[in-house]
Design an enzyme around this catalytic site. Structure first.
Site, short mmCIF file in Angstrom:
data_model
loop_
_atom_site.label_atom_id
_atom_site.label_comp_id
_atom_site.label_asym_id
_atom_site.label_seq_id
_atom_site.Cartn_x
_atom_site.Cartn_y
_atom_site.Cartn_z
N ASP A 272 0.82 -1.22 0.00
CA ASP A 272 0.00 0.00 0.00
C ASP A 272 0.85 1.27 0.00
O ASP A 272 0.68 2.15 -0.84
CB ASP A 272 -0.92 0.04 1.23
N ARG B 236 -0.90 4.75 16.65
CA ARG B 236 -1.30 5.75 15.65
C ARG B 236 -1.08 7.20 16.06
O ARG B 236 -0.53 7.98 15.28
CB ARG B 236 -2.76 5.54 15.22
N ASP C 21 -8.11 3.19 11.89
CA ASP C 21 -6.82 3.87 11.84
C ASP C 21 -6.87 5.21 11.10
O ASP C 21 -6.21 6.16 11.50
CB ASP C 21 -5.76 2.95 11.21
N SER D 161 -3.80 -9.02 6.64
CA SER D 161 -3.34 -7.66 6.90
C SER D 161 -2.87 -7.62 8.35
O SER D 161 -3.59 -8.02 9.26
CB SER D 161 -4.50 -6.69 6.70
#
Ligand code: ARG
Length: 401
Positions: A14, A94, A123, A174
């Site tokens: 990604d 995060r 996220d 993932s």
């Protein structure tokens, strides 16, 4: 002159494709930033991969110590566990990554930041809300949320542009990891009836593979933060890593959670969090010994609020500062040691001691040495039971007639 953008870069498909997409389709000079919160990544590999994808520069931020000191240990002290299961590893990482994005954006004179989150998850919320709190002027770009490519499209895009993507075997999962834990979703895990295959686990042994003999670990806490293992003082990062290995070896910390995302979706996520599970349990045991009944009761409610706040991306808020101040105050006397037995997937507290203990042997014992005045009990019960007797006489006993 193209505008500069700082991209939170993991080196996966990604974000590698995102580097080129942000450059080609959006016209940015892209600085790829990897924030090290304790994932097993090689800095040089990421560096060359980012430049090959088209970044004008690569930056690496060492953040493990800050992560443990200012994010993980405060969450541990709060007892923050989302929906009773998830110790919040990804959710805690995060806001710190967002903080670094903003810092580097300032240093580089960038006008925008970007991250690789999709439009369906938590996220994106955590990144966007954190950046908005810290730097409302920065534009936020989320390529994966915007470009409408699926995985095959992305691979084709990478091939078309000669972008090197990780050559690891095609994984259907993932994943995200940092010192506090590993998150795994997608693939067969999307069937909530399917047992997670052994291949999804990297940090923990299965119960069958775990040693037959238990291991014991003694964890020392000072004011609510772990400071030593088995009598050896360790910095937080080393302590958490060591415990991840030790507890993981015994199969501790596998979590299967069907959770409520902030964006309204129920999703099934597997977590591996050996150190988190062990430390949370040990810390709770020490609080049971050093906090009053009322403190424990209120703290349980605050813990849930705290966990929701972390999960929902509200780290950089005044509400968080208030809760953190309360939690910190409760930890003043949470000092002592806890002994935990690690065995076949379980972490069991088997002993605790504290110089600030509220446990009084001479009050609790049924053996000789008892100093509790049993003759005072009937008077206490007489007063305690007074409202019960009155109400029973006036209402309950009447109903039965
Ligand atoms: N569900 C977890 C959270 O919202 C983890 C998200 C990231 N998971 C992943 N497998 N990439 O914090």
């Amino acid at each position: 002159m193209p505008e500069k953008l700082i991209l939170a870069y993991s080196g996966g498909l990604d974000t590698s494709v995102a580097v080129r997409w942000l450059k080609e389709e959006q016209g940015y000079d892209v600085v790829a930033l990897t924030v090290d919160v304790g994932m097993q990544k090689d800095r040089e590999t990421l560096h060359s991969r980012a430049l090959a994808a088209g970044a004008v520069a690569f930056r690496w931020a060492e953040a493990q110590d800050t992560f443990v000191r200012h994010f993980v240990f405060p969450a541990l002290a709060a007892g923050a566990v989302y929906e009773g299961q998830y110790p919040l590893a990804t959710a805690l990482g995060r806001p710190l990554i967002a903080k670094h994005l903003v810092e580097v954006a300032r240093q580089e004179g960038a006008s925008a930041v970007a991250h690789g989150s999709t439009g369906k998850g938590n996220d994106q919320v955590r990144f966007d809300v954190s950046v908005q709190a810290l730097a409302p002027d920065l534009r936020i770009v989320a390529p994966v949320r915007e470009w409408g490519m699926n995985r095959e499209d992305e691979i084709a895009y990478a091939q078309r542009h000669n972008i090197p993507v990780p050559v690891t075997r095609e994984s259907p999962y993932s994943t995200d990891e940092n010192l506090w834990g590993r998150s795994i979703e997608c693939g067969v895990l999307e069937d909530p009836w399917a047992e997670p295959p052994e291949e999804v686990f990297e940090w923990t042994k299965s119960v069958a593979q775990a040693p037959d003999q238990p291991a014991y670990v003694e964890i020392a806490f000072e004011r609510g933060a772990p400071v030593a293992l088995d009598g050896r003082e360790l910095d937080g990062v080393t302590l958490v890593k060591r415990l991840n290995e030790l507890a993981g070896e015994h199969g501790v910390g596998r979590i299967d959670h069907l959770e409520n995302r902030l964006v309204g979706i129920k999703s099934r996520e597997i977590y591996e969090a050996p150190a988190a599970v062990t430390l949370l349990r040990a810390h709770q045991a020490l609080e049971q010994m050093t906090l009053s009944k009322e403190q424990v009761r209120l703290k349980e409610r605050i813990a849930q609020e705290y966990a929701d706040l972390i999960y929902n991306g509200l780290w950089f808020t005044v509400h968080h500062q208030d809760l953190a101040a309360y939690v910190q105050s409760t930890q003043r006397h949470v000092t002592g040691s806890v002994r935990v037995r690690l065995h076949k997937g379980t972490a069991t507290v088997v002993g605790r001691k504290s110089p600030k203990s509220l446990y009084d042997f001479s009050l609790a014992t049924y053996d000789k040495g008892d100093v509790y005045d049993q003759s005072a009990a009937p008077g206490f019960i007489h007063v305690w039971g007074l409202p019960v007797r009155i109400q029973a006489r006036a209402q309950m006993l009447e109903e039965e007639e």
